[in-house]
Structures are given as C-alpha cells and as structure tokens.
Motif scaffolding. Structure first.
Motif, PDB file in Angstrom:
ATOM      1  N   VAL A 187     -13.618 -49.714  44.481  1.00  0.00           N
ATOM      2  CA  VAL A 187     -14.173 -49.709  43.121  1.00  0.00           C
ATOM      3  C   VAL A 187     -13.101 -49.916  42.055  1.00  0.00           C
ATOM      4  CG1 VAL A 187     -16.119 -48.243  43.779  1.00  0.00           C
ATOM      5  CG2 VAL A 187     -13.997 -47.174  42.993  1.00  0.00           C
ATOM      6  N   LEU A 188     -11.850 -50.128  42.458  1.00  0.00           N
ATOM      7  CA  LEU A 188     -10.808 -50.380  41.470  1.00  0.00           C
ATOM      8  C   LEU A 188     -11.027 -51.727  40.794  1.00  0.00           C
ATOM      9  CD1 LEU A 188      -7.503 -49.166  43.199  1.00  0.00           C
ATOM     10  CD2 LEU A 188      -8.657 -48.134  41.244  1.00  0.00           C
ATOM     11  N   PRO A 189     -10.699 -51.826  39.515  1.00  0.00           N
ATOM     12  CA  PRO A 189     -10.796 -53.128  38.845  1.00  0.00           C
ATOM     13  C   PRO A 189      -9.832 -54.141  39.464  1.00  0.00           C
ATOM     14  CG  PRO A 189      -9.891 -51.441  37.384  1.00  0.00           C
ATOM     15  CD  PRO A 189     -10.301 -50.746  38.629  1.00  0.00           C
ATOM     16  N   GLU A 190      -9.921 -55.355  39.029  1.00  0.00           N
ATOM     17  CA  GLU A 190      -9.163 -56.447  39.649  1.00  0.00           C
ATOM     18  C   GLU A 190      -7.665 -56.174  39.665  1.00  0.00           C
ATOM     19  OE1 GLU A 190      -8.562 -61.289  39.140  1.00  0.00           O
ATOM     20  OE2 GLU A 190     -10.016 -60.195  37.918  1.00  0.00           O
ATOM     21  N   PHE A 197     -17.733 -39.676  47.567  1.00  0.00           N
ATOM     22  CA  PHE A 197     -16.572 -40.438  47.114  1.00  0.00           C
ATOM     23  C   PHE A 197     -16.944 -41.768  46.464  1.00  0.00           C
ATOM     24  CE2 PHE A 197     -13.153 -38.389  50.058  1.00  0.00           C
ATOM     25  CZ  PHE A 197     -13.349 -37.192  49.404  1.00  0.00           C
ATOM     26  N   PRO A 198     -17.779 -42.591  47.084  1.00  0.00           N
ATOM     27  CA  PRO A 198     -18.104 -43.863  46.426  1.00  0.00           C
ATOM     28  C   PRO A 198     -18.717 -43.680  45.042  1.00  0.00           C
ATOM     29  CG  PRO A 198     -18.775 -43.918  48.728  1.00  0.00           C
ATOM     30  CD  PRO A 198     -18.386 -42.502  48.434  1.00  0.00           C
ATOM     31  N   LEU A 199     -19.610 -42.700  44.901  1.00  0.00           N
ATOM     32  CA  LEU A 199     -20.229 -42.471  43.598  1.00  0.00           C
ATOM     33  C   LEU A 199     -19.244 -41.899  42.593  1.00  0.00           C
ATOM     34  CD1 LEU A 199     -23.646 -40.982  44.796  1.00  0.00           C
ATOM     35  CD2 LEU A 199     -23.237 -43.254  43.840  1.00  0.00           C
ATOM     36  N   ALA A 200     -18.447 -40.926  43.037  1.00  0.00           N
ATOM     37  CA  ALA A 200     -17.507 -40.281  42.120  1.00  0.00           C
ATOM     38  C   ALA A 200     -16.443 -41.257  41.637  1.00  0.00           C
ATOM     39  CB  ALA A 200     -16.862 -39.090  42.813  1.00  0.00           C
ATOM     40  N   PHE A 201     -15.852 -42.025  42.561  1.00  0.00           N
ATOM     41  CA  PHE A 201     -14.780 -42.938  42.167  1.00  0.00           C
ATOM     42  C   PHE A 201     -15.313 -44.098  41.338  1.00  0.00           C
ATOM     43  CE2 PHE A 201     -12.593 -41.421  46.264  1.00  0.00           C
ATOM     44  CZ  PHE A 201     -12.071 -40.324  45.581  1.00  0.00           C
ATOM     45  N   THR A 260     -13.680 -44.685  37.619  1.00  0.00           N
ATOM     46  CA  THR A 260     -13.097 -45.971  37.233  1.00  0.00           C
ATOM     47  C   THR A 260     -13.927 -46.669  36.162  1.00  0.00           C
ATOM     48  OG1 THR A 260     -14.264 -47.045  39.085  1.00  0.00           O
ATOM     49  CG2 THR A 260     -12.001 -46.295  39.484  1.00  0.00           C
ATOM     50  N   GLY A 261     -15.220 -46.380  36.119  1.00  0.00           N
ATOM     51  CA  GLY A 261     -16.083 -47.033  35.144  1.00  0.00           C
ATOM     52  C   GLY A 261     -15.944 -46.499  33.739  1.00  0.00           C
ATOM     53  N   VAL A 262     -15.457 -45.245  33.606  1.00  0.00           N
ATOM     54  CA  VAL A 262     -15.345 -44.643  32.272  1.00  0.00           C
ATOM     55  C   VAL A 262     -13.928 -44.704  31.720  1.00  0.00           C
ATOM     56  CG1 VAL A 262     -17.279 -43.084  32.694  1.00  0.00           C
ATOM     57  CG2 VAL A 262     -14.953 -42.326  33.240  1.00  0.00           C
ATOM     58  N   ALA A 263     -13.036 -45.413  32.393  1.00  0.00           N
ATOM     59  CA  ALA A 263     -11.662 -45.528  31.894  1.00  0.00           C
ATOM     60  C   ALA A 263     -11.661 -46.260  30.550  1.00  0.00           C
ATOM     61  CB  ALA A 263     -10.802 -46.265  32.900  1.00  0.00           C
ATOM     62  N   PRO A 264     -10.937 -45.751  29.561  1.00  0.00           N
ATOM     63  CA  PRO A 264     -10.887 -46.411  28.247  1.00  0.00           C
ATOM     64  C   PRO A 264     -10.344 -47.833  28.359  1.00  0.00           C
ATOM     65  CG  PRO A 264      -9.959 -44.202  28.146  1.00  0.00           C
ATOM     66  CD  PRO A 264     -10.161 -44.511  29.595  1.00  0.00           C
ATOM     67  N   GLU A 265     -10.747 -48.664  27.449  1.00  0.00           N
ATOM     68  CA  GLU A 265     -10.294 -50.054  27.441  1.00  0.00           C
ATOM     69  C   GLU A 265      -8.785 -50.105  27.243  1.00  0.00           C
ATOM     70  OE1 GLU A 265     -11.177 -54.260  25.064  1.00  0.00           O
ATOM     71  OE2 GLU A 265     -12.305 -52.420  24.586  1.00  0.00           O
ATOM     72  N   GLY A 266      -8.139 -50.917  28.028  1.00  0.00           N
ATOM     73  CA  GLY A 266      -6.688 -51.052  27.933  1.00  0.00           C
ATOM     74  C   GLY A 266      -5.918 -50.101  28.831  1.00  0.00           C
ATOM     75  N   VAL A 267      -6.620 -49.194  29.532  1.00  0.00           N
ATOM     76  CA  VAL A 267      -5.972 -48.244  30.435  1.00  0.00           C
ATOM     77  C   VAL A 267      -6.006 -48.810  31.853  1.00  0.00           C
ATOM     78  CG1 VAL A 267      -6.049 -45.934  31.442  1.00  0.00           C
ATOM     79  CG2 VAL A 267      -6.552 -46.266  29.012  1.00  0.00           C
ATOM     80  N   ALA A 268      -4.833 -49.002  32.445  1.00  0.00           N
ATOM     81  CA  ALA A 268      -4.746 -49.505  33.811  1.00  0.00           C
ATOM     82  C   ALA A 268      -4.875 -48.340  34.787  1.00  0.00           C
ATOM     83  CB  ALA A 268      -3.423 -50.227  34.022  1.00  0.00           C
ATOM     84  N   ILE A 269      -5.728 -48.505  35.783  1.00  0.00           N
ATOM     85  CA  ILE A 269      -5.941 -47.448  36.774  1.00  0.00           C
ATOM     86  C   ILE A 269      -4.967 -47.657  37.924  1.00  0.00           C
ATOM     87  CG2 ILE A 269      -7.614 -46.392  38.351  1.00  0.00           C
ATOM     88  CD1 ILE A 269      -9.818 -47.380  36.523  1.00  0.00           C
ATOM     89  N   ASN A 270      -3.932 -46.843  37.972  1.00  0.00           N
ATOM     90  CA  ASN A 270      -2.936 -46.894  39.029  1.00  0.00           C
ATOM     91  C   ASN A 270      -2.758 -45.472  39.567  1.00  0.00           C
ATOM     92  OD1 ASN A 270      -2.229 -49.726  38.695  1.00  0.00           O
ATOM     93  ND2 ASN A 270      -1.285 -49.104  36.773  1.00  0.00           N
ATOM     94  N   LEU A 288     -18.716 -29.556  40.541  1.00  0.00           N
ATOM     95  CA  LEU A 288     -17.924 -30.194  41.594  1.00  0.00           C
ATOM     96  C   LEU A 288     -18.012 -31.709  41.597  1.00  0.00           C
ATOM     97  CD1 LEU A 288     -18.520 -27.844  44.677  1.00  0.00           C
ATOM     98  CD2 LEU A 288     -16.602 -27.872  43.089  1.00  0.00           C
ATOM     99  N   THR A 289     -18.935 -32.275  40.842  1.00  0.00           N
ATOM    100  CA  THR A 289     -19.114 -33.720  40.854  1.00  0.00           C
ATOM    101  C   THR A 289     -18.980 -34.275  39.443  1.00  0.00           C
ATOM    102  OG1 THR A 289     -21.511 -33.516  40.555  1.00  0.00           O
ATOM    103  CG2 THR A 289     -20.684 -33.578  42.821  1.00  0.00           C
ATOM    104  N   PRO A 290     -18.851 -35.594  39.314  1.00  0.00           N
ATOM    105  CA  PRO A 290     -18.821 -36.202  37.980  1.00  0.00           C
ATOM    106  C   PRO A 290     -20.098 -35.894  37.205  1.00  0.00           C
ATOM    107  CG  PRO A 290     -18.141 -37.780  39.658  1.00  0.00           C
ATOM    108  CD  PRO A 290     -18.651 -36.570  40.387  1.00  0.00           C
ATOM    109  N   PRO A 291     -20.033 -35.944  35.874  1.00  0.00           N
ATOM    110  CA  PRO A 291     -21.192 -35.570  35.041  1.00  0.00           C
ATOM    111  C   PRO A 291     -22.274 -36.639  34.995  1.00  0.00           C
ATOM    112  CG  PRO A 291     -19.364 -36.231  33.657  1.00  0.00           C
ATOM    113  CD  PRO A 291     -18.835 -36.217  35.061  1.00  0.00           C
TER     114      PRO A 291
END
Length: 251
Positions: free
Chosen positions: A53-56, A131-135, A139-149, A208-211
């Motif tokens: 589910v990580l962006p490109e 895990f698939p749902l949580a991740f 990753t979907g709510v990361a602010p614009e311009g924030v690289a997920i590493n 215990l899970t994402p909101p």
C-alpha cells in the motif's frame, strides 16, 4: 530446619524444572537454526502488507547501521518462539501435570491446546485482515508532501506488538472457561453482562485499530464472537460438572 525428605523433594523438582526449561529453549533454538537462513525472506514476507500500500515513491529504510541485520534476526527469534510454543507448553504441562487431580488434567490439557490454536488464529487474523486495512489507512492519510519511509526496526516493533495484542485477545474463550471453572462467575452472569461487553469490545476496537468503522468492526466482532464461544464452553462445562455431581452416590 527442613526435613531431609522435603529437601530431597524440592531438589528433585528444581532439577526437573531446569530440565524442562532447557528442553523448551532447545526446541526454540532448533527452530531458530532452521529459519535463520531465511531471515531476510521472512522479513520481506512480514513487510508485504505495508509494501503493498506504499505510494509509488514510498519505501522502507534503515536508520541504524545494524538494523538490516538485527531486524530480520529479531523477527526470526520471535517467530521461532511462536512456532515452538506447542513444545514449550508441553514441557509446562509435563511439569505441572503430576500435581493435578484427574479432573484438572482433563480440563487443563485441552485448554493448553485451545490456547495455542487461538494464539495462532489471532496472529493470522492480524496479518491477513487487520494489517492491510490499517496500513492502507495510515498511508492514505499522510499529509501532502510527506514521503512515507518507514524504518524497518520501528515497523517490526509495531507489528510484533499487534501480534501479541491479537494473540492475547483471542484467549477470551479460555479465560471465560477458567473463570467458570474457578467459580468466579457463571455463564448466566456473563449473559447478563452481554450489553456491556458489546460496548467494551467496540471501545477496544477503537483503541487498537485506525479510526475507521471497518477495521474497528473487524476487531470487535471476533472478540464478541469469542466471548459468546466462551459462554457456550463455560455452559457445557458447568452442565457436565453438575451432572457428574448429581451422579455421585451419597456416602
């Protein structure tokens, strides 16, 4: 002064305890030696729910020089313990069984097996469902311009905590049966508390899970179903115990 017989008995118990612990550790070590060659592959498999589910441009990183070695090594060690749990519990059973009554042996042995299977079920549920749902949410709510590493050590610690949390939460039927067996509660009392339990499991799911409603429900519903399964098992045990007591001849 401790009598000679008591001292000898204590010494023999300590020797047996040491022997049981060594056998359990040896089982974990043997599993570890079989898996350590595949440590990198095991970590890659563990990282798949996040990598999918990580962006490109997203990737996992190592912020510590030794992390590429120690993270897969730690995962393999923990996985070896998880796989060897049946042998570890068998050694525990072999140590405590001589001190149990016949009726206790008939109850404890199935509980050890059920506890192991439920622990594995909790881990599988976390990996394949949560895990698939949580991740995907994270990753979907990361602010614009924030690289997920994501750091590989931080990811490992996060998933191991969830594995443990779900493995323990799936022990609900065993815990309920033990409570009924000890006389701390009854299936009837547990049925009366059902509305509070339903609210409680959804609160736990929220914590215990994402909101989001989907992942919260996916945790809350299994916990509720396991609670109902525990009540059913407790009712069967209580009914069998009552029948056995009624069938006993008066002295």
């Amino acid at each position: 002064m401790i009598p000679m017989s008591d001292s000898s008995s204590l010494f023999s118990h300590l020797v047996e305890l040491r022997s049981r612990i060594l056998r359990a550790l040896l089982a974990v070590l043997l599993v570890f030696l079989c898996l350590v060659y595949f440590a990198q592959d095991l970590y890659h498999y563990l990282a798949q729910p996040l990598m999918a589910v990580l962006p490109e441009n997203g990737q996992m990183i190592a912020t510590d020089v030794a992390s590429p070695f120690f993270a897969p090594f730690k995962l393999t060690l923990v996985l070896s313990f998880f796989i060897a749990i049946p042998i570890v519990l068998h050694q525990v059973w072999g140590f405590i069984a001589p001190g149990l009554y016949a009726n206790e042996k008939r109850l404890v042995a199935p509980l050890l097996l059920a506890s192991t299977l439920l622990f594995y079920a909790g881990i599988a549920f976390a990996y394949f469902v949560v895990f698939p749902l949580a991740f995907a949410f994270f990753t979907g709510v990361a602010p614009e311009g924030v690289a997920i590493n994501t750091d590989i050590s931080s990811y490992l610690n996060f998933v191991l905590k969830l594995f443990f949390a779900f493995g323990v939460s799936f022990q609900i039927p065993v815990a309920i049966l033990l409570l009924c067996w000890s006389g701390a509660t009854t299936p009837a009392n547990l049925r009366q508390k059902r509305p509070y339990v339903i609210v409680g499991v959804f609160i736990i799911g929220m914590l215990l899970t994402p909101p989001d409603v989907i992942s919260q429900t996916l945790l809350a519903l299994p916990m509720w179903l396991l609670y109902e399964l525990g009540i059913l098992a407790g009712g069967l045990y209580t009914g069998k115990k009552t029948t056995n007591n009624n069938n006993k001849e008066p002295e």
